[in-house]
Motif scaffolding. Sequence first.
Motif, mmCIF file in Angstrom:
data_model
loop_
_atom_site.group_PDB
_atom_site.id
_atom_site.type_symbol
_atom_site.label_atom_id
_atom_site.label_comp_id
_atom_site.label_asym_id
_atom_site.label_seq_id
_atom_site.Cartn_x
_atom_site.Cartn_y
_atom_site.Cartn_z
ATOM 1 N N HIS A 31 0.823 -1.213 0.000
ATOM 2 C CA HIS A 31 0.000 0.000 0.000
ATOM 3 C C HIS A 31 0.859 1.266 0.000
ATOM 4 C CE1 HIS A 31 -4.277 -0.841 0.139
ATOM 5 N NE2 HIS A 31 -4.040 -1.890 0.892
ATOM 6 N N GLU A 32 1.981 1.249 0.718
ATOM 7 C CA GLU A 32 2.791 2.451 0.844
ATOM 8 C C GLU A 32 3.420 2.894 -0.480
ATOM 9 O OE1 GLU A 32 4.673 5.809 2.337
ATOM 10 O OE2 GLU A 32 2.966 4.620 3.021
ATOM 11 N N PRO A 33 4.107 2.005 -1.234
ATOM 12 C CA PRO A 33 4.615 2.463 -2.535
ATOM 13 C C PRO A 33 3.503 2.889 -3.488
ATOM 14 C CG PRO A 33 4.974 0.097 -2.245
ATOM 15 C CD PRO A 33 4.575 0.634 -0.920
ATOM 16 N N LEU A 34 2.350 2.256 -3.400
ATOM 17 C CA LEU A 34 1.234 2.678 -4.248
ATOM 18 C C LEU A 34 0.770 4.083 -3.885
ATOM 19 C CD1 LEU A 34 -1.169 -0.348 -4.772
ATOM 20 C CD2 LEU A 34 0.006 0.983 -6.506
ATOM 21 N N ARG A 35 0.740 4.347 -2.571
ATOM 22 C CA ARG A 35 0.358 5.690 -2.118
ATOM 23 C C ARG A 35 1.322 6.734 -2.663
ATOM 24 N NH1 ARG A 35 1.577 9.490 1.192
ATOM 25 N NH2 ARG A 35 3.464 8.405 1.882
ATOM 26 N N LYS A 36 2.614 6.413 -2.681
ATOM 27 C CA LYS A 36 3.607 7.357 -3.193
ATOM 28 C C LYS A 36 3.462 7.568 -4.698
ATOM 29 C CE LYS A 36 7.129 6.729 0.372
ATOM 30 N NZ LYS A 36 8.514 6.301 0.672
ATOM 31 N N MET A 70 -5.229 -1.161 -8.087
ATOM 32 C CA MET A 70 -4.322 -1.955 -7.272
ATOM 33 C C MET A 70 -4.623 -1.785 -5.781
ATOM 34 S SD MET A 70 -1.982 -4.171 -7.131
ATOM 35 C CE MET A 70 -1.356 -4.236 -8.803
ATOM 36 N N ARG A 71 -4.953 -0.580 -5.352
ATOM 37 C CA ARG A 71 -5.314 -0.377 -3.945
ATOM 38 C C ARG A 71 -6.540 -1.204 -3.576
ATOM 39 N NH1 ARG A 71 -3.859 5.122 -4.739
ATOM 40 N NH2 ARG A 71 -6.024 5.631 -5.228
ATOM 41 N N THR A 72 -7.529 -1.203 -4.472
ATOM 42 C CA THR A 72 -8.733 -2.010 -4.227
ATOM 43 C C THR A 72 -8.384 -3.486 -4.148
ATOM 44 O OG1 THR A 72 -10.142 -0.404 -5.371
ATOM 45 C CG2 THR A 72 -10.995 -2.638 -5.129
ATOM 46 N N THR A 73 -7.541 -3.948 -5.063
ATOM 47 C CA THR A 73 -7.141 -5.353 -5.071
ATOM 48 C C THR A 73 -6.423 -5.725 -3.783
ATOM 49 O OG1 THR A 73 -6.945 -5.388 -7.484
ATOM 50 C CG2 THR A 73 -5.764 -7.097 -6.267
ATOM 51 N N LEU A 74 -5.493 -4.879 -3.326
ATOM 52 C CA LEU A 74 -4.743 -5.175 -2.109
ATOM 53 C C LEU A 74 -5.662 -5.209 -0.890
ATOM 54 C CD1 LEU A 74 -1.502 -3.071 -2.675
ATOM 55 C CD2 LEU A 74 -1.780 -5.550 -2.862
ATOM 56 N N THR A 75 -6.639 -4.296 -0.844
ATOM 57 C CA THR A 75 -7.596 -4.306 0.264
ATOM 58 C C THR A 75 -8.373 -5.612 0.293
ATOM 59 O OG1 THR A 75 -7.816 -1.894 0.184
ATOM 60 C CG2 THR A 75 -9.582 -3.114 1.259
ATOM 61 N N GLY A 200 -13.340 -3.789 -10.860
ATOM 62 C CA GLY A 200 -13.333 -4.592 -9.650
ATOM 63 C C GLY A 200 -12.069 -5.422 -9.551
ATOM 64 N N ALA A 201 -11.834 -5.963 -8.345
ATOM 65 C CA ALA A 201 -10.608 -6.713 -8.100
ATOM 66 C C ALA A 201 -10.747 -8.199 -8.430
ATOM 67 C CB ALA A 201 -10.197 -6.553 -6.636
ATOM 68 N N GLY A 202 -11.967 -8.704 -8.611
ATOM 69 C CA GLY A 202 -12.142 -10.120 -8.888
ATOM 70 C C GLY A 202 -11.999 -11.004 -7.666
#
Length: 251
Positions: A31-36, A70-75, A200-202
């Motif tokens: 999540h952190e690198p995605l946030r950046k 990607m954030r949705t998928t990781l969640t 959606g993330a599937g």
Amino acid sequence: MNREPKALVGDDDPLELDLEELLALTAHELHEPLRKISAFGEMLKDRAGPSMDAESLDYLERIERATGRMRTTLTRVIAFARVPRGLPFVTIDLGEVVAGAIEKQREPIAQAGARVEVGPLPSIDGDPFQMQLLFEQLLDNSVKFRREDVPLVVKIDAPGPPSGWQEVRVADNGEGFDDTYAERIFRPFERLHGRGKFDGAGLGLSICQKIAQRHGGRVAARGTPGEGAVMTVTLPAAKARGRAAQGQSAS
């Protein structure tokens, strides 16, 4: 056969992780690198956007959409991995659980102009947080796969008197699907439609199935293309499960 990895890490070693815990931790760390990436993309757009041509701006928008997906998928991955480590079971009123799920999905339901009808629902022994998440995901699925030319109606009810099992149906008049894929749609990251049509993330239905299995039950799907879908959540009645099964499910 010797199991060398176990010889390297003792049973009580705090560094020993099972696969599900490792999956949750990995997803959390990403999540952190995605946030950046998202933050620097926004900064670049604010700083250089006025001087960018249309193609460059399109690239930035694609980056933003990709990081959002990607954030949705990781969640969802974190939620999927943490199902076996849920709360202990207590007696819960599924009517209250579904009301909470509808409240959480209130905004997308309103945006879709959908109507949700809820009939009398039974009580079960279970994890209240996970059962609400299950119905949130089923509602999200109905809203996502609605037909644009038909007002969406979702009906949630318990079709018959309880015996050894409780059944709760979530039926909609949305896009539906071919019953050939009734099992496939519960596989992680499985898609029947391209991302361009439905985002959606599937993982939503995979999470539902895993939660139901933790409770000793399952989710079954039935669909008709262009007419709608029915998701049936089957759960054991509390008196049928017993204390031993409940303790095993909550472990």
